[in-house]
Design a protein around this motif. Structure first.
Motif, PDB file in Angstrom:
ATOM      1  N   THR A  62      -3.427   3.319  -5.115  1.00 60.44           N
ATOM      2  CA  THR A  62      -2.684   2.450  -6.024  1.00 60.44           C
ATOM      3  C   THR A  62      -1.572   3.246  -6.696  1.00 60.44           C
ATOM      4  N   GLY A  63      -0.744   2.544  -7.467  1.00 60.23           N
ATOM      5  CA  GLY A  63       0.309   3.179  -8.240  1.00 60.23           C
ATOM      6  C   GLY A  63       0.122   2.916  -9.722  1.00 60.23           C
ATOM      7  N   PRO A  64       1.000   3.433 -10.571  1.00 54.08           N
ATOM      8  CA  PRO A  64       0.825   3.326 -12.016  1.00 54.08           C
ATOM      9  C   PRO A  64       0.954   1.904 -12.565  1.00 54.08           C
ATOM     10  N   LEU A  65       1.561   0.993 -11.822  1.00 53.98           N
ATOM     11  CA  LEU A  65       1.680  -0.386 -12.291  1.00 53.98           C
ATOM     12  C   LEU A  65       0.546  -1.276 -11.798  1.00 53.98           C
ATOM     13  N   THR A  66      -0.215  -0.812 -10.802  1.00 54.98           N
ATOM     14  CA  THR A  66      -1.303  -1.619 -10.260  1.00 54.98           C
ATOM     15  C   THR A  66      -2.332  -1.913 -11.353  1.00 54.98           C
ATOM     16  N   GLY A  67      -2.697  -3.190 -11.493  1.00 62.43           N
ATOM     17  CA  GLY A  67      -3.701  -3.573 -12.481  1.00 62.43           C
ATOM     18  C   GLY A  67      -3.173  -3.715 -13.893  1.00 62.43           C
ATOM     19  N   THR A  68      -1.852  -3.716 -14.045  1.00 63.18           N
ATOM     20  CA  THR A  68      -1.236  -3.910 -15.360  1.00 63.18           C
ATOM     21  C   THR A  68      -0.646  -5.321 -15.425  1.00 63.18           C
ATOM     22  N   PRO A  69      -0.149  -5.743 -16.598  1.00 58.42           N
ATOM     23  CA  PRO A  69       0.447  -7.078 -16.695  1.00 58.42           C
ATOM     24  C   PRO A  69       1.803  -7.224 -15.984  1.00 58.42           C
ATOM     25  N   MET A  70       2.329  -6.132 -15.446  1.00 57.81           N
ATOM     26  CA  MET A  70       3.655  -6.175 -14.832  1.00 57.81           C
ATOM     27  C   MET A  70       3.684  -7.088 -13.616  1.00 57.81           C
ATOM     28  N   LEU A  71       4.765  -7.804 -13.457  1.00 53.76           N
ATOM     29  CA  LEU A  71       4.957  -8.710 -12.335  1.00 53.76           C
ATOM     30  C   LEU A  71       4.849  -7.960 -11.006  1.00 53.76           C
ATOM     31  N   GLY A  72       4.086  -8.534 -10.066  1.00 54.02           N
ATOM     32  CA  GLY A  72       3.954  -7.932  -8.746  1.00 54.02           C
ATOM     33  C   GLY A  72       3.092  -6.692  -8.700  1.00 54.02           C
ATOM     34  N   SER A  73       2.232  -6.512  -9.705  1.00 53.29           N
ATOM     35  CA  SER A  73       1.457  -5.269  -9.804  1.00 53.29           C
ATOM     36  C   SER A  73       0.151  -5.296  -9.017  1.00 53.29           C
ATOM     37  N   GLY A  74      -0.190  -6.418  -8.387  1.00 49.14           N
ATOM     38  CA  GLY A  74      -1.450  -6.491  -7.652  1.00 49.14           C
ATOM     39  C   GLY A  74      -1.323  -5.988  -6.227  1.00 49.14           C
ATOM     40  N   ARG A  75      -0.845  -4.770  -6.060  1.00 49.36           N
ATOM     41  CA  ARG A  75      -0.616  -4.244  -4.717  1.00 49.36           C
ATOM     42  C   ARG A  75      -1.221  -2.849  -4.578  1.00 49.36           C
ATOM     43  N   HIS A  76      -1.509  -2.499  -3.322  1.00 51.23           N
ATOM     44  CA  HIS A  76      -1.983  -1.151  -3.034  1.00 51.23           C
ATOM     45  C   HIS A  76      -1.521  -0.764  -1.635  1.00 51.23           C
ATOM     46  N   VAL A  77      -1.693   0.504  -1.299  1.00 45.00           N
ATOM     47  CA  VAL A  77      -1.269   1.042  -0.012  1.00 45.00           C
ATOM     48  C   VAL A  77      -2.494   1.504   0.772  1.00 45.00           C
ATOM     49  N   VAL A  78      -2.512   1.213   2.059  1.00 47.16           N
ATOM     50  CA  VAL A  78      -3.481   1.792   2.979  1.00 47.16           C
ATOM     51  C   VAL A  78      -2.712   2.758   3.864  1.00 47.16           C
ATOM     52  N   ALA A  79      -3.231   3.963   4.052  1.00 53.90           N
ATOM     53  CA  ALA A  79      -2.470   4.993   4.767  1.00 53.90           C
ATOM     54  C   ALA A  79      -3.382   5.885   5.593  1.00 53.90           C
ATOM     55  N   ALA A  80      -2.812   6.437   6.655  1.00 50.40           N
ATOM     56  CA  ALA A  80      -3.500   7.397   7.524  1.00 50.40           C
ATOM     57  C   ALA A  80      -2.462   7.910   8.520  1.00 50.40           C
ATOM     58  N   ILE A  81      -2.840   8.894   9.329  1.00 47.66           N
ATOM     59  CA  ILE A  81      -2.007   9.238  10.475  1.00 47.66           C
ATOM     60  C   ILE A  81      -2.159   8.098  11.471  1.00 47.66           C
ATOM     61  N   SER A  82      -1.049   7.498  11.848  1.00 53.42           N
ATOM     62  CA  SER A  82      -1.065   6.264  12.629  1.00 53.42           C
ATOM     63  C   SER A  82      -1.415   6.493  14.104  1.00 53.42           C
TER      64      SER A  82
END
Length: 225
Positions: A62-82
Protein backbone atom coordinates in the motif's frame (compact mmCIF):
# COMPACT_ATOMS: atom_id res chain seq x y z
CA UNK A 1 5.64 7.95 9.46
CA UNK A 2 2.26 9.66 9.19
CA UNK A 3 0.12 7.81 6.65
CA UNK A 4 2.06 4.59 7.20
CA UNK A 5 1.54 1.85 9.75
CA UNK A 6 5.30 1.28 9.86
CA UNK A 7 5.22 -2.52 9.61
CA UNK A 8 5.55 -5.15 6.89
CA UNK A 9 4.59 -8.82 7.16
CA UNK A 10 7.09 -11.33 5.80
CA UNK A 11 5.68 -14.80 5.06
CA UNK A 12 7.98 -17.66 4.03
CA UNK A 13 5.86 -20.48 2.64
CA UNK A 14 8.76 -22.94 2.49
CA UNK A 15 9.55 -22.72 6.20
CA UNK A 16 5.99 -21.71 7.19
CA UNK A 17 7.58 -18.86 9.12
CA UNK A 18 5.81 -15.53 9.63
CA UNK A 19 7.56 -12.47 11.01
CA UNK A 20 7.05 -8.73 11.19
CA UNK A 21 9.54 -6.26 9.77
CA UNK A 22 9.82 -2.57 10.39
CA UNK A 23 9.17 -0.39 7.34
CA UNK A 24 12.39 1.65 7.04
CA UNK A 25 11.63 5.36 7.26
CA UNK A 26 14.32 6.04 4.65
CA UNK A 27 12.58 3.76 2.13
CA UNK A 28 9.19 5.29 2.90
CA UNK A 29 10.66 8.73 2.16
CA UNK A 30 12.66 7.81 -0.95
CA UNK A 31 10.34 5.31 -2.66
CA UNK A 32 6.90 6.88 -2.45
CA UNK A 33 3.81 4.71 -2.47
CA UNK A 34 3.19 1.00 -2.84
CA UNK A 35 4.69 0.98 -6.31
CA UNK A 36 7.95 2.52 -5.14
CA UNK A 37 8.31 0.37 -2.03
CA UNK A 38 7.58 -2.88 -3.88
CA UNK A 39 9.98 -1.95 -6.67
CA UNK A 40 12.71 -1.23 -4.14
CA UNK A 41 12.35 -4.70 -2.60
CA UNK A 42 12.27 -6.50 -5.96
CA UNK A 43 15.28 -4.60 -7.29
CA UNK A 44 17.49 -6.42 -4.76
CA UNK A 45 16.57 -9.81 -6.26
CA UNK A 46 18.69 -9.13 -9.33
CA UNK A 47 18.08 -10.10 -12.97
CA UNK A 48 18.44 -13.90 -12.79
CA UNK A 49 15.51 -14.85 -10.59
CA UNK A 50 13.12 -17.50 -11.94
CA UNK A 51 9.72 -15.74 -11.86
CA UNK A 52 8.01 -19.05 -11.04
CA UNK A 53 10.67 -20.21 -8.59
CA UNK A 54 10.59 -20.03 -4.78
CA UNK A 55 13.17 -17.23 -4.67
CA UNK A 56 10.76 -14.78 -6.33
CA UNK A 57 8.86 -12.50 -3.96
CA UNK A 58 5.14 -11.79 -4.28
CA UNK A 59 4.34 -8.43 -2.73
CA UNK A 60 1.07 -6.78 -1.72
CA UNK A 61 1.90 -3.15 -0.92
CA UNK A 62 0.00 0.00 0.00
CA UNK A 63 0.93 3.68 -0.04
CA UNK A 64 0.58 6.52 2.48
CA UNK A 65 -2.90 7.51 1.24
CA UNK A 66 -4.34 3.98 1.30
CA UNK A 67 -7.04 3.70 3.97
CA UNK A 68 -7.35 7.46 4.49
CA UNK A 69 -10.31 9.74 3.66
CA UNK A 70 -8.53 10.92 0.49
CA UNK A 71 -10.34 10.39 -2.79
CA UNK A 72 -9.22 7.26 -4.64
CA UNK A 73 -7.28 5.94 -1.65
CA UNK A 74 -8.68 2.39 -1.73
CA UNK A 75 -5.89 1.01 -3.89
CA UNK A 76 -2.89 -1.26 -3.53
CA UNK A 77 -0.15 -2.78 -5.69
CA UNK A 78 0.62 -6.44 -6.35
CA UNK A 79 4.20 -6.97 -7.53
CA UNK A 80 6.76 -9.66 -8.35
CA UNK A 81 9.29 -10.53 -11.03
CA UNK A 82 6.93 -11.08 -13.94
CA UNK A 83 6.71 -14.51 -15.63
CA UNK A 84 5.51 -12.68 -18.73
CA UNK A 85 8.49 -10.34 -19.12
CA UNK A 86 11.18 -11.44 -16.65
CA UNK A 87 11.26 -7.85 -15.37
CA UNK A 88 9.79 -6.18 -12.30
CA UNK A 89 6.03 -6.48 -12.77
CA UNK A 90 3.39 -4.47 -10.93
CA UNK A 91 -0.39 -4.28 -11.11
CA UNK A 92 -2.52 -1.64 -9.42
CA UNK A 93 -6.02 -2.49 -8.22
CA UNK A 94 -8.85 -0.86 -6.30
CA UNK A 95 -11.50 -2.15 -3.93
CA UNK A 96 -11.18 -2.58 -0.17
CA UNK A 97 -8.31 -5.07 0.25
CA UNK A 98 -5.54 -2.46 0.49
CA UNK A 99 -7.32 -0.35 3.08
CA UNK A 100 -8.23 -3.45 5.10
CA UNK A 101 -4.59 -4.53 5.11
CA UNK A 102 -3.59 -1.26 6.75
CA UNK A 103 -6.48 -1.47 9.19
CA UNK A 104 -5.15 -4.95 10.07
CA UNK A 105 -1.79 -3.42 11.00
CA UNK A 106 0.50 -3.68 7.95
CA UNK A 107 1.65 -1.52 5.07
CA UNK A 108 2.47 -4.59 2.99
CA UNK A 109 2.94 -8.35 2.75
CA UNK A 110 6.08 -9.98 1.31
CA UNK A 111 5.56 -13.64 0.38
CA UNK A 112 8.62 -15.82 -0.23
CA UNK A 113 9.30 -19.49 -0.85
CA UNK A 114 6.89 -22.14 -2.02
CA UNK A 115 4.45 -24.30 -0.10
CA UNK A 116 4.30 -28.08 -0.56
CA UNK A 117 0.51 -27.94 -0.69
CA UNK A 118 -2.16 -25.27 -1.33
CA UNK A 119 -2.48 -22.68 1.43
CA UNK A 120 -3.97 -19.30 2.18
CA UNK A 121 -2.78 -16.56 4.52
CA UNK A 122 -5.20 -15.18 7.10
CA UNK A 123 -4.40 -11.82 8.70
CA UNK A 124 -6.46 -10.19 11.43
CA UNK A 125 -5.50 -7.18 13.56
CA UNK A 126 -1.76 -7.80 13.78
CA UNK A 127 -1.99 -11.59 13.83
CA UNK A 128 -1.32 -13.88 10.87
CA UNK A 129 -1.42 -17.59 10.13
CA UNK A 130 -0.94 -19.96 7.19
CA UNK A 131 -3.93 -22.28 6.67
CA UNK A 132 -4.52 -25.22 4.34
CA UNK A 133 -6.38 -24.44 1.13
CA UNK A 134 -6.64 -27.90 -0.43
CA UNK A 135 -10.44 -27.67 -0.16
CA UNK A 136 -10.58 -24.51 -2.32
CA UNK A 137 -7.76 -25.32 -4.77
CA UNK A 138 -9.29 -25.67 -8.22
CA UNK A 139 -12.31 -23.54 -7.36
CA UNK A 140 -13.32 -20.35 -9.12
CA UNK A 141 -12.61 -17.05 -7.38
CA UNK A 142 -16.23 -16.56 -6.29
CA UNK A 143 -16.44 -20.10 -4.91
CA UNK A 144 -13.17 -19.84 -3.00
CA UNK A 145 -14.10 -16.39 -1.67
CA UNK A 146 -17.38 -17.71 -0.26
CA UNK A 147 -15.77 -20.82 1.25
CA UNK A 148 -12.97 -18.91 3.00
CA UNK A 149 -15.33 -16.26 4.38
CA UNK A 150 -17.49 -19.03 5.77
CA UNK A 151 -14.45 -20.72 7.31
CA UNK A 152 -13.24 -17.50 8.94
CA UNK A 153 -16.79 -16.68 10.14
CA UNK A 154 -16.46 -13.03 9.11
CA UNK A 155 -18.24 -11.70 6.06
CA UNK A 156 -16.28 -8.43 6.28
CA UNK A 157 -13.01 -10.21 5.47
CA UNK A 158 -11.37 -8.93 2.28
CA UNK A 159 -9.66 -11.42 -0.01
CA UNK A 160 -7.17 -11.53 -2.86
CA UNK A 161 -7.54 -14.83 -4.72
CA UNK A 162 -6.37 -16.67 -7.82
CA UNK A 163 -8.55 -18.92 -9.95
CA UNK A 164 -7.71 -22.00 -12.03
CA UNK A 165 -5.60 -19.96 -14.48
CA UNK A 166 -3.22 -18.82 -11.75
CA UNK A 167 -3.07 -22.34 -10.32
CA UNK A 168 -2.06 -23.65 -13.76
CA UNK A 169 0.65 -20.95 -14.07
CA UNK A 170 -0.89 -19.17 -17.06
CA UNK A 171 1.64 -16.41 -17.62
CA UNK A 172 -0.94 -13.66 -18.04
CA UNK A 173 -3.23 -14.72 -15.17
CA UNK A 174 -4.30 -12.08 -12.68
CA UNK A 175 -5.02 -11.74 -8.96
CA UNK A 176 -8.63 -10.89 -8.07
CA UNK A 177 -9.56 -8.99 -4.93
CA UNK A 178 -13.03 -8.20 -3.59
CA UNK A 179 -14.44 -10.66 -6.15
CA UNK A 180 -14.41 -8.16 -9.01
CA UNK A 181 -11.20 -6.09 -8.87
CA UNK A 182 -8.22 -7.31 -10.86
CA UNK A 183 -4.48 -6.86 -10.47
CA UNK A 184 -4.38 -7.83 -14.11
CA UNK A 185 -0.97 -6.98 -15.51
CA UNK A 186 2.28 -8.98 -15.69
CA UNK A 187 0.98 -12.48 -14.85
CA UNK A 188 1.14 -12.13 -11.08
CA UNK A 189 -1.56 -14.77 -10.64
CA UNK A 190 0.94 -17.31 -11.98
CA UNK A 191 3.50 -16.25 -9.36
CA UNK A 192 0.87 -16.73 -6.67
CA UNK A 193 0.01 -20.14 -8.12
CA UNK A 194 3.66 -21.21 -8.24
CA UNK A 195 3.83 -20.64 -4.50
CA UNK A 196 0.67 -22.75 -3.98
CA UNK A 197 -0.91 -19.65 -2.46
CA UNK A 198 -4.64 -19.64 -3.21
CA UNK A 199 -5.61 -16.52 -1.29
CA UNK A 200 -4.75 -13.81 1.20
CA UNK A 201 -7.53 -12.87 3.64
CA UNK A 202 -7.34 -9.66 5.69
CA UNK A 203 -9.53 -8.17 8.39
CA UNK A 204 -8.72 -5.15 10.52
CA UNK A 205 -10.34 -2.72 12.92
CA UNK A 206 -7.52 -0.20 13.24
CA UNK A 207 -7.01 3.12 11.47
CA UNK A 208 -4.33 5.07 9.64
CA UNK A 209 -2.86 7.88 11.74
CA UNK A 210 -2.49 11.21 9.97
CA UNK A 211 -0.56 14.27 11.12
CA UNK A 212 -3.43 16.57 10.09
CA UNK A 213 -6.61 14.58 9.47
CA UNK A 214 -8.80 17.71 9.26
CA UNK A 215 -6.67 19.04 6.40
CA UNK A 216 -6.80 15.68 4.58
CA UNK A 217 -10.61 15.64 4.85
CA UNK A 218 -10.75 19.23 3.62
CA UNK A 219 -8.63 18.38 0.56
CA UNK A 220 -10.66 15.21 -0.10
CA UNK A 221 -13.91 17.20 -0.09
CA UNK A 222 -12.38 19.78 -2.43
CA UNK A 223 -11.29 17.04 -4.84
CA UNK A 224 -14.75 15.47 -4.87
CA UNK A 225 -16.30 18.82 -5.76
Amino acid sequence: MSGYIGKLLNVNLTSQRIREKKLPEKDAANFLGGRGLAGRILFDLGPDVDPLGPENKLIFMTGPLTGTPMLGSGRHVVAAISPLTGLIGQANTGGFFGSELKFAGYDGIIVEGESEYPVYISIRDGSAEIRKATHVWGKLVSEADEAIRRELVDNNTRLSIIGPAGERLVRFSCVINDRSRAAARCGLGAVMGSKKLKAVAVRGTGKVELSDEARVRELATKMVR
